[in-house]
Motif scaffolding. Structure first.
Motif, PDB file in Angstrom:
ATOM      1  N   VAL A   1      -9.815 -25.005   2.453  1.00 46.59           N
ATOM      2  CA  VAL A   1      -9.778 -26.009   1.374  1.00 46.59           C
ATOM      3  C   VAL A   1      -8.820 -25.593   0.261  1.00 46.59           C
ATOM      4  O   VAL A   1      -7.919 -26.354  -0.117  1.00 46.59           O
ATOM      5  CB  VAL A   1     -11.194 -26.295   0.821  1.00 46.59           C
ATOM      6  N   ALA A   2      -8.972 -24.397  -0.287  1.00 50.90           N
ATOM      7  CA  ALA A   2      -8.100 -23.959  -1.386  1.00 50.90           C
ATOM      8  C   ALA A   2      -6.635 -23.884  -0.941  1.00 50.90           C
ATOM      9  O   ALA A   2      -5.727 -24.233  -1.697  1.00 50.90           O
ATOM     10  CB  ALA A   2      -8.555 -22.606  -1.919  1.00 50.90           C
TER      11      ALA A   2
ATOM     12  N   THR B   1      -5.201 -25.673   1.422  1.00 52.71           N
ATOM     13  CA  THR B   1      -4.686 -27.034   1.601  1.00 52.71           C
ATOM     14  C   THR B   1      -4.327 -27.648   0.251  1.00 52.71           C
ATOM     15  O   THR B   1      -3.263 -28.251   0.098  1.00 52.71           O
ATOM     16  CB  THR B   1      -5.707 -27.898   2.362  1.00 52.71           C
ATOM     17  N   ILE B   2      -5.176 -27.472  -0.728  1.00 54.66           N
ATOM     18  CA  ILE B   2      -4.891 -27.981  -2.075  1.00 54.66           C
ATOM     19  C   ILE B   2      -3.620 -27.323  -2.616  1.00 54.66           C
ATOM     20  O   ILE B   2      -2.717 -28.005  -3.111  1.00 54.66           O
ATOM     21  CB  ILE B   2      -6.082 -27.752  -3.025  1.00 54.66           C
TER      22      ILE B   2
ATOM     23  N   VAL C   1      -0.474 -28.595  -0.735  1.00 50.89           N
ATOM     24  CA  VAL C   1      -0.097 -29.955  -1.153  1.00 50.89           C
ATOM     25  C   VAL C   1       0.587 -29.914  -2.516  1.00 50.89           C
ATOM     26  O   VAL C   1       1.624 -30.552  -2.732  1.00 50.89           O
ATOM     27  CB  VAL C   1      -1.338 -30.882  -1.159  1.00 50.89           C
ATOM     28  N   GLN C   2       0.043 -29.145  -3.430  1.00 47.14           N
ATOM     29  CA  GLN C   2       0.614 -29.073  -4.778  1.00 47.14           C
ATOM     30  C   GLN C   2       1.968 -28.376  -4.800  1.00 47.14           C
ATOM     31  O   GLN C   2       2.908 -28.852  -5.423  1.00 47.14           O
ATOM     32  CB  GLN C   2      -0.329 -28.325  -5.717  1.00 47.14           C
TER      33      GLN C   2
ATOM     34  N   ALA D   1      -3.114 -33.895  -4.444  1.00 50.87           N
ATOM     35  CA  ALA D   1      -4.214 -32.923  -4.406  1.00 50.87           C
ATOM     36  C   ALA D   1      -5.494 -33.527  -4.975  1.00 50.87           C
ATOM     37  O   ALA D   1      -6.589 -33.273  -4.466  1.00 50.87           O
ATOM     38  CB  ALA D   1      -3.829 -31.653  -5.160  1.00 50.87           C
ATOM     39  N   ALA D   2      -5.367 -34.342  -6.011  1.00 51.92           N
ATOM     40  CA  ALA D   2      -6.537 -34.988  -6.614  1.00 51.92           C
ATOM     41  C   ALA D   2      -7.159 -36.017  -5.666  1.00 51.92           C
ATOM     42  O   ALA D   2      -8.373 -36.230  -5.691  1.00 51.92           O
ATOM     43  CB  ALA D   2      -6.160 -35.646  -7.938  1.00 51.92           C
TER      44      ALA D   2
ATOM     45  N   LEU E   1      -6.980 -35.798  -2.320  1.00 55.47           N
ATOM     46  CA  LEU E   1      -7.233 -35.148  -1.038  1.00 55.47           C
ATOM     47  C   LEU E   1      -8.681 -35.321  -0.601  1.00 55.47           C
ATOM     48  O   LEU E   1      -9.610 -35.119  -1.386  1.00 55.47           O
ATOM     49  CB  LEU E   1      -6.901 -33.658  -1.158  1.00 55.47           C
ATOM     50  N   SER E   2      -8.871 -35.717   0.651  1.00 54.07           N
ATOM     51  CA  SER E   2     -10.219 -35.807   1.227  1.00 54.07           C
ATOM     52  C   SER E   2     -10.199 -35.101   2.583  1.00 54.07           C
ATOM     53  O   SER E   2      -9.131 -34.786   3.116  1.00 54.07           O
ATOM     54  CB  SER E   2     -10.654 -37.268   1.387  1.00 54.07           C
TER      55      SER E   2
ATOM     56  N   CYS F   1      -2.458 -32.638   7.072  1.00 52.50           N
ATOM     57  CA  CYS F   1      -1.936 -31.510   6.291  1.00 52.50           C
ATOM     58  C   CYS F   1      -1.645 -30.324   7.196  1.00 52.50           C
ATOM     59  O   CYS F   1      -0.577 -29.705   7.102  1.00 52.50           O
ATOM     60  CB  CYS F   1      -2.915 -31.111   5.185  1.00 52.50           C
TER      61      CYS F   1
END
Length: 125
Positions: free
Chosen positions: A54-55, A57-58, A61-62, A74-75, A77-78, A85
């Motif tokens: 999870v971290a 991937t965020i 993306v950023q 990122a905001a 993201l689901s 991704c």
């Protein structure tokens, strides 16, 4: 509307939520992801990005976004975005790994080889 990615440069189109991005595995961007995740090696970074942690991937993306709004993506993201991704991260990273092998083969075919060490003082005058 999807953004156009330059595949020759290693760019990969990615849609996260309603946000279209183009990502690329540029060294400075990878360093930003690595720093954000406190990775100890490239292998650690690679595994975390492709494992869709999870971290990671965020952060990917950023920080890997070269076009589009990475922060907004990122905001939004689901969990349903994670497979896309992982695929995009893999494509961006593998482009450069595969490209390195191609450059080595090109060097064998008479293309000028890239210098991997600094020239000596005597060689530069």
């Amino acid at each position: 509307m999807a953004l156009t990615a330059n595949g020759a440069r290693g760019e990969v189109a990615l849609r996260v939520g309603s946000v279209d991005l183009v990502i690329a595995a540029e060294i400075g961007r990878l360093a930003a992801v690595s720093t954000a995740l406190d990775c100890k090696s490239f292998g650690d970074l690679y595994q975390r990005l492709l494992g869709v942690e999870v971290a990671a991937t965020i952060a990917g993306v950023q920080h890997l976004a070269v076009r589009g709004d990475g922060a907004r993506a990122a905001a939004e993201l689901s969990l349903s975005d994670f497979p896309a991704c992982a695929k995009a991260f893999a494509a961006a990273l593998s482009h450069h790994l595969t490209d390195s092998e191609g450059k080595a083969e090109a060097g064998d075919e008479g293309a000028p080889a890239a210098m991997t060490t600094s020239p000596s003082h005597s060689a530069t005058g």
